[in-house]
Design a protein around this motif. Sequence first.
Motif, PDB file in Angstrom:
ATOM      1  N   ASN A  36       5.534  10.456  -2.667  1.00  0.00           N
ATOM      2  CA  ASN A  36       5.662   9.014  -2.846  1.00  0.00           C
ATOM      3  C   ASN A  36       6.842   8.451  -2.058  1.00  0.00           C
ATOM      4  OD1 ASN A  36       3.482   9.102  -4.552  1.00  0.00           O
ATOM      5  ND2 ASN A  36       4.708   9.129  -6.428  1.00  0.00           N
TER       6      ASN A  36
ATOM      7  N   VAL B 177      -7.439   7.365   8.003  1.00  0.00           N
ATOM      8  CA  VAL B 177      -8.848   7.086   8.265  1.00  0.00           C
ATOM      9  C   VAL B 177      -8.954   6.703   9.738  1.00  0.00           C
ATOM     10  CG1 VAL B 177     -10.813   5.611   7.705  1.00  0.00           C
ATOM     11  CG2 VAL B 177      -9.171   6.227   5.930  1.00  0.00           C
TER      12      VAL B 177
ATOM     13  N   ARG C  95     -13.333   9.854   7.934  1.00  0.00           N
ATOM     14  CA  ARG C  95     -12.345  10.467   7.054  1.00  0.00           C
ATOM     15  C   ARG C  95     -12.262  11.986   7.201  1.00  0.00           C
ATOM     16  NH1 ARG C  95     -13.641   7.287   1.401  1.00  0.00           N
ATOM     17  NH2 ARG C  95     -13.986   5.246   2.335  1.00  0.00           N
TER      18      ARG C  95
ATOM     19  N   ALA D 221      -6.259   8.341  -1.073  1.00  0.00           N
ATOM     20  CA  ALA D 221      -5.548   7.425  -0.177  1.00  0.00           C
ATOM     21  C   ALA D 221      -6.500   6.845   0.861  1.00  0.00           C
ATOM     22  CB  ALA D 221      -4.391   8.154   0.507  1.00  0.00           C
ATOM     23  N   GLN D 222      -7.368   7.684   1.410  1.00  0.00           N
ATOM     24  CA  GLN D 222      -8.336   7.194   2.396  1.00  0.00           C
ATOM     25  C   GLN D 222      -9.226   6.114   1.793  1.00  0.00           C
ATOM     26  OE1 GLN D 222     -10.286  10.856   3.644  1.00  0.00           O
ATOM     27  NE2 GLN D 222      -9.086  10.857   5.528  1.00  0.00           N
ATOM     28  N   ALA D 223      -9.724   6.372   0.599  1.00  0.00           N
ATOM     29  CA  ALA D 223     -10.625   5.404  -0.034  1.00  0.00           C
ATOM     30  C   ALA D 223      -9.890   4.109  -0.335  1.00  0.00           C
ATOM     31  CB  ALA D 223     -11.215   5.999  -1.310  1.00  0.00           C
TER      32      ALA D 223
ATOM     33  N   LEU E 261       0.832  -1.202   0.000  1.00  0.00           N
ATOM     34  CA  LEU E 261       0.000   0.000   0.000  1.00  0.00           C
ATOM     35  C   LEU E 261       0.863   1.247   0.000  1.00  0.00           C
ATOM     36  CD1 LEU E 261      -2.823  -1.126   2.409  1.00  0.00           C
ATOM     37  CD2 LEU E 261      -3.088  -0.478   0.033  1.00  0.00           C
ATOM     38  N   GLY E 262       2.109   1.126   0.479  1.00  0.00           N
ATOM     39  CA  GLY E 262       3.042   2.247   0.447  1.00  0.00           C
ATOM     40  C   GLY E 262       3.928   2.184  -0.778  1.00  0.00           C
TER      41      GLY E 262
ATOM     42  N   MET F 114       5.592   3.902   5.536  1.00  0.00           N
ATOM     43  CA  MET F 114       4.974   2.585   5.624  1.00  0.00           C
ATOM     44  C   MET F 114       6.004   1.567   6.126  1.00  0.00           C
ATOM     45  SD  MET F 114       1.860   3.058   4.695  1.00  0.00           S
ATOM     46  CE  MET F 114       0.701   2.409   3.537  1.00  0.00           C
TER      47      MET F 114
ATOM     48  N   GLY G  13      -3.757   5.307   6.248  1.00  0.00           N
ATOM     49  CA  GLY G  13      -4.458   5.992   5.171  1.00  0.00           C
ATOM     50  C   GLY G  13      -5.199   7.210   5.688  1.00  0.00           C
TER      51      GLY G  13
ATOM     52  N   GLY H  74      -3.054  17.818  -3.700  1.00  0.00           N
ATOM     53  CA  GLY H  74      -2.737  17.185  -2.416  1.00  0.00           C
ATOM     54  C   GLY H  74      -3.992  16.659  -1.750  1.00  0.00           C
ATOM     55  N   THR H  75      -5.027  17.504  -1.714  1.00  0.00           N
ATOM     56  CA  THR H  75      -6.283  17.089  -1.086  1.00  0.00           C
ATOM     57  C   THR H  75      -6.911  15.927  -1.857  1.00  0.00           C
ATOM     58  OG1 THR H  75      -6.614  19.339  -0.304  1.00  0.00           O
ATOM     59  CG2 THR H  75      -8.544  17.914  -0.328  1.00  0.00           C
TER      60      THR H  75
ATOM     61  N   ASN I  47      -5.059  12.850  -0.865  1.00  0.00           N
ATOM     62  CA  ASN I  47      -5.429  12.386   0.475  1.00  0.00           C
ATOM     63  C   ASN I  47      -6.772  11.658   0.467  1.00  0.00           C
ATOM     64  OD1 ASN I  47      -3.105  13.543   1.434  1.00  0.00           O
ATOM     65  ND2 ASN I  47      -4.088  15.402   2.181  1.00  0.00           N
ATOM     66  N   ALA I  48      -7.749  12.242  -0.220  1.00  0.00           N
ATOM     67  CA  ALA I  48      -9.064  11.601  -0.299  1.00  0.00           C
ATOM     68  C   ALA I  48      -8.949  10.244  -0.994  1.00  0.00           C
ATOM     69  CB  ALA I  48     -10.048  12.504  -1.043  1.00  0.00           C
TER      70      ALA I  48
ATOM     71  N   SER J 212     -11.501   3.894  -4.665  1.00  0.00           N
ATOM     72  CA  SER J 212     -12.288   2.768  -4.168  1.00  0.00           C
ATOM     73  C   SER J 212     -12.532   1.719  -5.241  1.00  0.00           C
ATOM     74  CB  SER J 212     -13.630   3.269  -3.610  1.00  0.00           C
ATOM     75  OG  SER J 212     -14.334   3.988  -4.603  1.00  0.00           O
TER      76      SER J 212
ATOM     77  N   MET K 125      -7.207   2.765   1.032  1.00  0.00           N
ATOM     78  CA  MET K 125      -6.863   1.978   2.221  1.00  0.00           C
ATOM     79  C   MET K 125      -8.101   1.271   2.758  1.00  0.00           C
ATOM     80  SD  MET K 125      -3.636   2.460   2.593  1.00  0.00           S
ATOM     81  CE  MET K 125      -2.509   2.979   3.861  1.00  0.00           C
ATOM     82  N   THR K 126      -9.214   1.984   2.807  1.00  0.00           N
ATOM     83  CA  THR K 126     -10.441   1.385   3.338  1.00  0.00           C
ATOM     84  C   THR K 126     -10.896   0.207   2.485  1.00  0.00           C
ATOM     85  OG1 THR K 126     -11.074   3.628   3.994  1.00  0.00           O
ATOM     86  CG2 THR K 126     -12.751   1.950   4.160  1.00  0.00           C
ATOM     87  N   VAL K 127     -10.930   0.404   1.172  1.00  0.00           N
ATOM     88  CA  VAL K 127     -11.459  -0.643   0.303  1.00  0.00           C
ATOM     89  C   VAL K 127     -10.488  -1.818   0.199  1.00  0.00           C
ATOM     90  CG1 VAL K 127     -12.145  -1.175  -2.061  1.00  0.00           C
ATOM     91  CG2 VAL K 127     -12.960   0.903  -0.959  1.00  0.00           C
TER      92      VAL K 127
ATOM     93  N   PRO L 178       0.320   5.865  -3.147  1.00  0.00           N
ATOM     94  CA  PRO L 178       1.072   6.690  -4.105  1.00  0.00           C
ATOM     95  C   PRO L 178       0.578   6.529  -5.545  1.00  0.00           C
ATOM     96  CG  PRO L 178       2.583   5.655  -2.566  1.00  0.00           C
ATOM     97  CD  PRO L 178       1.225   5.064  -2.299  1.00  0.00           C
TER      98      PRO L 178
ATOM     99  N   LEU M 125      -5.842   1.456   8.201  1.00  0.00           N
ATOM    100  CA  LEU M 125      -6.711   2.617   8.035  1.00  0.00           C
ATOM    101  C   LEU M 125      -6.038   3.870   8.558  1.00  0.00           C
ATOM    102  CD1 LEU M 125     -10.164   1.054   8.854  1.00  0.00           C
ATOM    103  CD2 LEU M 125      -9.181   1.606   6.640  1.00  0.00           C
TER     104      LEU M 125
END
Lengths: 489, 489
Positions: free
Chosen positions: B367, B302, B323, A370-372, A299-300, B374, B300, A363-364, A367-368, A446, A374-376, A465, B297
């Motif tokens: 990156n 979260v 999030r 990355a959150q999705a 994931l990284g 990580m 990420g 950047g934002t 980030n959004a 996602s 990681m969760t999925v 990334p 999470l």
Amino acid sequence: MADGIGTPGTGTAAATVEREDDLTGRLRVALKQSEDAGLEGAELSAALAAAIDDAHPADVADAMADLPRDDALRVFAALDLVRAAETLDEVDPDLSRYLLDHEVPGRIAALLDLLPPDDAAEVVSEASPERQEELLEDLERRAPEDAAEVRELLSYREDTAGRLMTDKFARLDADLTVDEAFAAIRSVDPDVETLNDLYVVEPAVGHKPGEERLVGVLSLRDLVRARPEQRVRDIMVHGDEIISVSVDTDQEEVARVISKYDFLALPVLDRDGNLAGIVTVDDVVDVLVEEQTEDVLKLGAVQQRHSEIPYLSTSVLATVRQRFGWLLLLFVASFLTAQVGEHYEGLVGRVAALASFVPMLIGTGGNAGAQAVMTVTRALALGEVRFGDWVRVLWRELRTGLVLGGTLSAVGFVFVFLVMRQPAPFAAVIACSITGIVIWATIVGSILPIVAKRLGFDPAVMSAPFITTLVDATGLILYFNVARLILRL
Amino acid sequence: MADGIGTPGTGTAAATVEREDDLTGRLRVALKQSEDAGLEGAELSAALAAAIDDAHPADVADAMADLPRDDALRVFAALDLVRAAETLDEVDPDLSRYLLDHEVPGRIAALLDLLPPDDAAEVVSEASPERQEELLEDLERRAPEDAAEVRELLSYREDTAGRLMTDKFARLDADLTVDEAFAAIRSVDPDVETLNDLYVVEPAVGHKPGEERLVGVLSLRDLVRARPEQRVRDIMVHGDEIISVSVDTDQEEVARVISKYDFLALPVLDRDGNLAGIVTVDDVVDVLVEEQTEDVLKLGAVQQRHSEIPYLSTSVLATVRQRFGWLLLLFVASFLTAQVGEHYEGLVGRVAALASFVPMLIGTGGNAGAQAVMTVTRALALGEVRFGDWVRVLWRELRTGLVLGGTLSAVGFVFVFLVMRQPAPFAAVIACSITGIVIWATIVGSILPIVAKRLGFDPAVMSAPFITTLVDATGLILYFNVARLILRL
């Protein structure tokens, strides 16, 4: 295996637990003093053995990892055979290969002979390829049966149930009474991995000798609960109701089954449906930790061939190799953003402030995304989400992105308009772009892991990334077009 | 506990394994047909019970998670008491709370009575606070001893060994002979979690009745190995050599110890050093999966309060809440980049191309930072890296960053100069900036998790998005200053 061979069958070690630092320190002192005194061979080993005292093999292995390789080999040579075998089973694959390549071959064969076949197979698999055959031939001379068993285990693909299983389990006959079963347990091979679960077998029909069919499973507690005159056949769980895996089942799936059903052991069937062995939960714990590391690193965007090698024992060159591939790929991909930038250079020339907000916007979005992702990815790994769920995931993430993007865009508008004192239309460009980019990044983050899994890839290759880089270029295009539209450029 | 109470003590379930989709489908059909036929109460339950057949409780729980809440409650009501108890133990905390709040209180108390105290305590802890006391009072009326035990377990902090342990383990007397010990095992309480490990206890001196001191541990295999006339005292592992944890030990540490030493069970001592219970490896598997989810999470960015709730069962609002906090914080922080951008607007005005390369540069920095964070976070979680190692980590990552950054800068120079046909000094700006940014991001990404851990935070709060956002602004400053220097602006 469930525990060291020196502390057979007890889940609670016989040896004193060390603060590993103390042991490393004691070994360093002993090595220094021995060197100063010119000790060698048996004398050196005696000094080191005194420093090790009755430390647990897991702690000895940790201490060896902290020492230079040649010192670790000296410590290894100082261990008695039983302890050396247990320690060899605990050291990381890199050090293991070093020890296997530098230790006297005869001694290694003696150690392998002491280990249960599944652990012996794992140790052999860590040696360099040319050394593996040598070790197996040595073992063949000492213990032909064990060697055959190890060869068979090595014939299964890495990371499958076939590699994790052991054939040391407690067998019972279905016709025994409970009383007779208890008597049978008293004389069971003490090398069995577990006595919690007892396997009822009969010879496989029409197959070569030694092959057996699993007709039932029962636990020692079932025996305790039963009346003395009952028969095993009447209290056991019968054949087709037994949950089992195949020798080819992936170790992640084995871990999932064991953890879902809270099992302590799981039977493994060979390709003909005969009983090949059992996998015990302690092996699964190791698998979980190993797969977890692999997932986090993936994931990284870090590639790791041997994720069991501790961070500090990995060479800088190996670390570079783990990271370089992805970093370069993403770097080259990110030139796309430069080309997008060049394409809109005229626009930026007219409204210079547009450039200042680029890092914030992408950047934002990153980030959004990355959150999705990681969760999925996690939900996929846990089996909570499957490919068929993609519409539900899309719909959920669309709404999530809308709420997140909408709220941030309000914050962004206020900030750009009031704090940074930009004109209202310009603030509107930022606000609209944020909403769009966040929704876009959330959806991409996602859906791509689900698509990757469907295409047969590990969903974790869709690293944070990767998603970030992917949404950078598209985010820029969205941004500049929103600007063009609202500012009428 | 090691397995369902309906399949006592067997690691291999008695029930047929379902493809959970089939079960969900069958339940949906049964619910629909019952509704069409106007079935209610006992008739409805009978129809549902027929659909469930002998499915494993873990599969029933999975199927219930796929159904609307009120249908899940109907299915739950259709289960016989034993199966309902096992299923309640398997459902996710959110659904569990719903069932506990909507099921008849008397039935819940009956279910709790059937569960081992550790599982009963976990179930009670999932009810809403006002409901918890009600449930405990119900249980008190049915089984005062069990209720007291559950209350005691609930008195320990969440996520500690005290919450995971059970007091159902096999006790032996040190003076028994091996023969007598075998006889004792035949009449042990069949509700014990494991018979692999046997605990030798004696009454605690000067303490209230029921408190006992752990004087030894041995395994059933040790007994099998021993001669019939040997005494337990002579073959057991003695008191001070036993590895144990305290009721207050964090569950992550418990998992670490069990996985390091390959234990199947671990004794837990209370604050007076008396034996309070044991933790079994199957509970640790659940802990590992849960903590793993939390870590992924967090990395990420979260935040998840109940990481055990499956992704698709989480409401969109809850997803947004998980999030939003981090996303907003990072969003506000990223305005810093906009301010940096504004500050260098004059520079960009003179060399417009500078702006085009911003996303690529900060993207690559992000990156590289994500890769480092990580890797190091994982190494911290596995205990491979401690605070004292920070100099070694710094030195490793400095060299890693230098090699990575250096190589990428060469690639970058060639690309910018030859492919994008920018002047050589400009390509040099990009090349130098990349080296600097990659080194900087690698160091920040590797050191911040170590610092966070030292300051008492979970190192995983140093998420990839956090590091990325942090190095964005600093990377920009570096870039514009390199440009100023080389291009003499």
